[in-house]
Design a protein around this motif. Structure first.
Motif, short mmCIF file in Angstrom:
data_model
loop_
_atom_site.label_atom_id
_atom_site.label_comp_id
_atom_site.label_asym_id
_atom_site.label_seq_id
_atom_site.Cartn_x
_atom_site.Cartn_y
_atom_site.Cartn_z
N UNK A 1 3.69 -9.79 10.18
CA UNK A 1 3.57 -10.10 8.62
C UNK A 1 3.58 -11.60 8.73
N UNK A 2 4.34 -12.27 9.57
CA UNK A 2 4.83 -13.71 9.38
C UNK A 2 4.23 -14.51 10.64
N UNK A 3 3.95 -15.93 10.20
CA UNK A 3 3.62 -16.82 11.44
C UNK A 3 4.92 -17.29 12.18
N UNK B 1 -3.42 -21.75 8.02
CA UNK B 1 -2.28 -22.53 9.06
C UNK B 1 -2.81 -24.02 9.16
N UNK B 2 -4.13 -24.09 9.66
CA UNK B 2 -4.50 -25.52 9.55
C UNK B 2 -4.46 -26.27 8.27
N UNK B 3 -4.94 -25.59 7.31
CA UNK B 3 -4.55 -26.42 5.97
C UNK B 3 -3.39 -26.79 5.69
N UNK C 1 -0.87 -26.76 19.57
CA UNK C 1 -0.92 -25.30 19.54
C UNK C 1 -1.75 -24.78 20.59
N UNK C 2 -2.32 -25.61 21.87
CA UNK C 2 -3.17 -25.39 22.46
C UNK C 2 -2.90 -23.62 23.06
N UNK C 3 -4.06 -22.87 23.22
CA UNK C 3 -4.16 -21.38 23.46
C UNK C 3 -3.61 -20.49 22.42
N UNK C 4 -3.34 -20.94 21.34
CA UNK C 4 -2.67 -20.03 20.19
C UNK C 4 -4.09 -20.15 19.42
N UNK C 5 -4.42 -19.16 18.72
CA UNK C 5 -5.33 -18.89 17.66
C UNK C 5 -4.64 -19.14 16.12
N UNK C 6 -5.35 -19.96 15.49
CA UNK C 6 -4.66 -20.84 14.28
C UNK C 6 -5.72 -20.30 13.21
N UNK D 1 -14.22 -20.38 18.31
CA UNK D 1 -14.22 -19.77 17.18
C UNK D 1 -13.72 -18.39 17.41
N UNK D 2 -12.55 -17.82 16.81
CA UNK D 2 -12.06 -16.32 17.11
C UNK D 2 -12.53 -15.78 15.67
#
Length: 218
Positions: A42-44, A171-173, A162-167, A207-208
């Protein structure tokens, strides 16, 4: 930083939560493995403090499910002498363990060390013939200067941190646009990513589909 505390003993769990709140962290609490996974999805989250002996789903099951989708750091809380056989299974999955009983000051030190290791800010970025100096606001490709605007630099810096993590785009905004700015539609991130790839020859930004983006150097 958001920390999930997974501990079935309410007094211990609430004590850790109160302490970490005083230290400036945002905390979430779970008293069993099933609730832990619900909160995780549910949470980041930035860190998980995970007890081994849990009702409904044990710590090993929780960690295995987390690792299927995320490399978020996980610190195991354990009575080492009772759970040594399980620690072997955790070796390649967890980011460390803390033996019970432990002091809150030691917990704080361990948390800070893990967060610094995983989320430390990078001053420079290198990939192939691309060089970016985030402090000096300079970028070059094959020795030739490349012009980047402030938001492009900020987005790249966040991806590197955050290399290796999908954002996700959201989250980026949230990370790049300040509260005083008008936050654009989330698809504007696609435009910035396209420009970064083009200007800096970055095929390491992946791109994921239906999720967002991930920077990963091979």
């Amino acid at each position: 930083m958001k920390i999930l505390i997974v501990e079935d003993e309410e007094l211990i769990r609430e004590g850790m939560s109160d302490f970490l709140l005083d230290c400036g962290y945002e905390t979430f609490q779970a008293g069993d493995g099933q609730e832990a996974l619900q909160l995780f999805f549910r949470y980041d989250l930035d860190l998980v403090l995970l007890d081994i002996q849990l009702p409904k789903r044990n710590g090993l099951e929780v960690l295995t499910e987390i690792r299927k989708v995320s490399q978020v750091p996980v610190l195991i809380l354990t009575a080492f002498q009772d759970e040594e056989y399980k620690l072997t299974a955790f070796t390649s999955l967890a980011d460390g363990y803390l033996e019970k009983p432990f002091s809150l000051s030691l917990l704080k030190v361990r948390i800070e060390a893990i967060l610094q290791r995983y989320y430390r800010k990078e001053d420079c970025f290198s990939y192939g013939e691309t060089r970016v100096d985030f402090i000096g606001y300079q970028a070059t490709v094959a020795g030739q200067p490349v012009s980047l605007n402030a938001k492009e630099l900020a987005i790249l810096a966040y991806l590197v941190q955050n290399e290796g993590r999908v954002l996700t785009r959201t989250q980026i905004l949230d990370a790049v646009w300040q509260e005083t700015e008008d936050i654009p539609f989330d698809r504007v991130i696609d435009v910035y990513i396209k420009e970064l790839r083009k200007k800096l020859d970055l095929d390491c930004i992946h791109t994921v589909r239906n999720v967002g983006y991930k920077l990963e150097r091979k």
